[in-house]
Design an enzyme around this catalytic site. Structure first.
Site, PDB file in Angstrom:
ATOM      1  N   MET A 171     -86.260  -4.424-104.397  1.00 43.73           N
ATOM      2  CA  MET A 171     -85.156  -3.621-103.833  1.00 43.73           C
ATOM      3  C   MET A 171     -85.599  -2.240-103.354  1.00 43.73           C
ATOM      4  O   MET A 171     -84.864  -1.560-102.639  1.00 43.73           O
ATOM      5  CB  MET A 171     -84.047  -3.488-104.875  1.00 43.73           C
ATOM      6  CG  MET A 171     -83.377  -4.804-105.208  1.00 43.73           C
ATOM      7  SD  MET A 171     -82.207  -5.308-103.926  1.00 43.73           S
ATOM      8  CE  MET A 171     -80.734  -4.434-104.500  1.00 43.73           C
ATOM      9  N   GLY A 177     -86.234  -1.879 -98.526  1.00 44.37           N
ATOM     10  CA  GLY A 177     -85.400  -0.859 -97.892  1.00 44.37           C
ATOM     11  C   GLY A 177     -83.979  -0.818 -98.419  1.00 44.37           C
ATOM     12  O   GLY A 177     -83.226   0.111 -98.109  1.00 44.37           O
ATOM     13  N   HIS A 178     -83.574  -1.819 -99.252  1.00 48.13           N
ATOM     14  CA  HIS A 178     -82.179  -1.900 -99.701  1.00 48.13           C
ATOM     15  C   HIS A 178     -81.731  -0.653-100.451  1.00 48.13           C
ATOM     16  O   HIS A 178     -80.676  -0.074-100.160  1.00 48.13           O
ATOM     17  CB  HIS A 178     -81.988  -3.138-100.585  1.00 48.13           C
ATOM     18  CG  HIS A 178     -80.564  -3.374-100.990  1.00 48.13           C
ATOM     19  ND1 HIS A 178     -79.945  -2.669-101.996  1.00 48.13           N
ATOM     20  CD2 HIS A 178     -79.631  -4.225-100.508  1.00 48.13           C
ATOM     21  CE1 HIS A 178     -78.689  -3.085-102.117  1.00 48.13           C
ATOM     22  NE2 HIS A 178     -78.476  -4.033-101.224  1.00 48.13           N
ATOM     23  N   ASP A 179     -82.540  -0.253-101.438  1.00 49.48           N
ATOM     24  CA  ASP A 179     -82.165   0.921-102.241  1.00 49.48           C
ATOM     25  C   ASP A 179     -82.872   2.183-101.759  1.00 49.48           C
ATOM     26  O   ASP A 179     -82.793   3.219-102.425  1.00 49.48           O
ATOM     27  CB  ASP A 179     -82.521   0.674-103.717  1.00 49.48           C
ATOM     28  CG  ASP A 179     -81.574  -0.334-104.359  1.00 49.48           C
ATOM     29  OD1 ASP A 179     -80.611  -0.767-103.701  1.00 49.48           O
ATOM     30  OD2 ASP A 179     -81.810  -0.693-105.539  1.00 49.48           O
ATOM     31  N   THR A 180     -83.582   2.073-100.643  1.00 49.87           N
ATOM     32  CA  THR A 180     -84.376   3.208-100.162  1.00 49.87           C
ATOM     33  C   THR A 180     -84.058   3.463 -98.690  1.00 49.87           C
ATOM     34  O   THR A 180     -82.936   3.811 -98.368  1.00 49.87           O
ATOM     35  CB  THR A 180     -85.877   2.918-100.380  1.00 49.87           C
ATOM     36  OG1 THR A 180     -86.182   1.616 -99.859  1.00 49.87           O
ATOM     37  CG2 THR A 180     -86.236   2.975-101.863  1.00 49.87           C
TER      38      THR A 180
END
Ligand SMILES: *[C@@H]1O[C@H](CO)[C@@H](O)[C@H](O)[C@H]1NC(C)=O
Ligand SMILES: *[C@@H]1O[C@H](CO)[C@@H](O)[C@H](O)[C@H]1NC(C)=O
Ligand SMILES: *[C@@H]1O[C@H](CO)[C@@H](O)[C@H](O)[C@H]1NC(C)=O
Length: 308
Positions: A206, A210-213
């Protein structure tokens, strides 16, 4: 007595699909010590490529990825698909559809299961002897079916909604299939042992997807991961890599995602070019089916354009 037997049959049927979801340390340690892991290989010649690898990043608009330094590097190494659409929002239906030709009615990211009568690309690959594996970064052990957090920081790490095959009962009720849903540690091992399969789906964690970043973090990780692989002879053996994103960040409007075809199956003369054909996540299946003459599931895969 009869109802007891029926009751235990019911639990047995429901058990396989949810048995590897506990995240308690002891349960993870126990399952990790005993989980079956398989690294099948095969040599079925394809029309255009002999090995297919999908790598999915998260939640980024086409314009954002195409402006990022490291995704620009990927574009310079391959063919950018300028009219490639995701299927819908949010994440999970896109992953499910890319391997089964349908969203199967999924409209959200909740824990769901798809009836065992639903087939996937795995049924078609296995019927022709084409080996396959998923590599899910930071899954704690092969066949894990739940969500997992970083054990030191508690940050989201590995998530079921980004694990395309796991929601299919036809996969999760089969121990040999579960044994091919591995983590990235196993990818590194299979790579160095020269035991990679011919079909792979890679999901970064994650942070790295790129989902949490951000697209910047995803781009940096993608370049650090892919760059050495592009010159690794255990990875490049008439190999086609599809780098894509599950969906755009914006939840409305055209769901156009940045996608690049790379690998030594792409002629050097095509590097840095674009292809404006209308593709979608279903094109991933159509391409693989066409390449190995697998037939199709008669779903979204049957009508999608193949890359070749
Ligand atoms: C990855 O999966 C393997 C096989 O189940 C397991 O032995 C290993 O501990 C896992 N790696 C990590 C970092 O969790
Ligand atoms: C994701 O993997 C990277 C290494 O590639 C690691 O630094 C990072 O901590 C991982 N993310 C989480 C949430 O554990
Ligand atoms: C490359 O693939 C061919 C068959 O297509 C196989 O015979 C050969 O061993 C492979 N090379 C490597 C380094 O895996």
């Amino acid at each position: 007595m009869r109802s007891l037997i029926l009751l235990s049959a019911f639990f047995a049927a429901g058990f396989a699909q949810t048995q590897y979801t506990s995240t308690a340390a002891a349960a993870v340690a126990k399952a990790r010590a005993t989980a079956l892991t398989e690294s099948p290989t095969s040599n079925v010649a394809g029309k255009t490529f002999d090995c297919f690898v999908a790598i999915w990043c998260e939640n980024t608009d086409y314009s954002m990825a195409s402006a990022d330094t490291n995704f620009k590097w990927a574009a310079s190494e391959g063919v950018t698909l300028t009219n490639y659409l995701a299927i819908r929002h949010p994440s999970q239906p896109n992953y499910v559809a890319a391997v089964g030709g349908s969203t199967h009615g999924f409209t959200d990211d909740t824990f769901q299961r798809i009836d065992s009568s639903a087939k996937t690309i795995v049924d078609l690959l296995e019927a022709k002897g084409v080996s396959w594996s998923e590599y899910q970064q930071d899954s704690p052990y092969s066949g894990f079916e739940g969500n997992y957090v970083n054990q030191e920081t508690g940050a989201n790490d590995f998530v079921r909604k980004h694990n395309p095959l796991i929601s299919y009962d036809s996969v999760s009720s089969d121990t040999s299939r579960l044994a091919k849903i591995k983590n990235l540690t196993m990818f590194e091992k299979d790579l160095s042992d020269n035991k990679l399969p011919q079909w792979m789906f890679i999901t970064p964690n994650m942070t790295n997807d790129g989902h949490d970043t951000s697209v910047t973090t995803a781009g940096k990780w993608i370049k650090s991961f892919l760059s050495p692989l592009l010159s690794d002879s255990n990875f490049m053996n008439n190999t086609l890599v599809l780098l894509t994103f599950d969906e755009t960040a914006v939840q409305s409007g055209v769901n156009k995602v940045f996608s690049v075809l790379l690998g030594d199956a792409i002629p050097a003369s095509s590097k840095g070019t674009t292809d404006g054909t209308a593709y979608s996540h279903y094109s991933q299946m159509a391409t693989v089916e066409n390449n190995w003459g697998l037939g199709d599931l008669g779903l979204g895969d049957a009508s999608a354009a193949a890359f070749f």
